[in-house]
Motif scaffolding. Structure first.
Motif: not given
Length: 255
Positions: A80-85
């Motif tokens: 879905s395009g998320r890029n989360v730490e």
């Protein structure tokens, strides 16, 4: 009403290793029934992930995936395009539903990751996919059980679409704590670190104890310890056809 508790030693877990990727997989139903899962609790991976790890994009269906870190930093990227730490202060639940792809990596500048990745069985097939993130205190509380993830509809800030609640706690040597048992529920305890005793059974890192029915229990810590506890509704529906939470045949299980 008390039931016979089922002990699973760390040595009974499935081990997988490939370079910086090392996990030990527990199937909570081992020794309880022919099913690998314990009701809606499908599988639990204890990960020791080294710097430079990259697990390429891959799809899950009908898994509710909880990522719970105790050290290090991991990057989550999904379709879905998320890029989360993710970190000990940031929890994730990926509600895969009808299909969701993700990639995980440990950045070069980060520390080694020690974590649990938990595969819960949803109440039904083909639910709407989505991802949730929640900020938590990175220090596990030592005075009570902390609710990390709750069943959908119970008001929990982060939820799974299944009748499962996930708690954690930290105990110092000599501390005692009652299992958060409830009427109509079973439970499964996993020792992340340290050594504890429950109903006369001593269990250490990687060991687990299953209650496949209503049961109470008191925990005594023989060292400083961090543990997690899953409490699940014995009568609630679930599907056992998920990508990793689904049913598996295991050697040595009872019928």
């Amino acid at each position: 009403m008390n039931v016979a508790l089922v002990l699973q030693r760390a040595s009974e877990r499935m081990a997988y290793a490939d370079g910086p990727f090392r996990i030990w997989r527990s199937y909570p139903g081992r020794g309880v029934a022919a099913d690998s899962g314990l009701g809606p609790i499908g599988a639990v991976d204890h990960g020791d992930l080294l710097v430079g790890l990259r697990v390429p994009m891959h799809e899950h269906k009908d898994d509710e995936i909880i990522s719970y870190l105790r050290s290090g930093v991991m990057m989550h990227t999904d379709s879905s395009g998320r890029n989360v730490e993710l970190s000990p202060g940031r929890l994730m639940v990926m509600n895969a539903g009808s299909g969701l792809s993700h990639e995980e990596s440990v950045p070069a500048e980060a520390a080694r990751v020690r974590m649990l990745q938990i595969f819960v069985r949803p109440r039904a097939l083909g639910l709407e996919p989505g991802v949730q993130f929640g900020d938590v205190d990175p220090v596990v509380p030592d005075a009570e059980w902390r609710l990390l993830v709750g069943a959908e509809g119970t008001g929990a800030a982060i939820y799974v679409r299944s009748a499962v609640d996930l708690y954690d706690t930290r105990l110092g040597t000599g501390d005692r704590r009652h299992v958060p048992a409830r009427t109509g529920c079973g439970w499964w305890i996993y020792v992340f670190s340290g050594e504890v005793e429950i109903d006369g059974m001593r269990i250490g890192e990687g060991d687990s104890l299953a209650s496949p029915g209503e049961s109470e229990g008191e925990i005594l810590a023989h060292s400083d310890a961090e543990i997690v506890c899953f409490v699940y509704d014995l009568a609630a529906p679930y599907t056992d056809r998920g990508t990793l939470s689904g049913r598996r045949r295991l050697r040595g299980t009872s019928r």
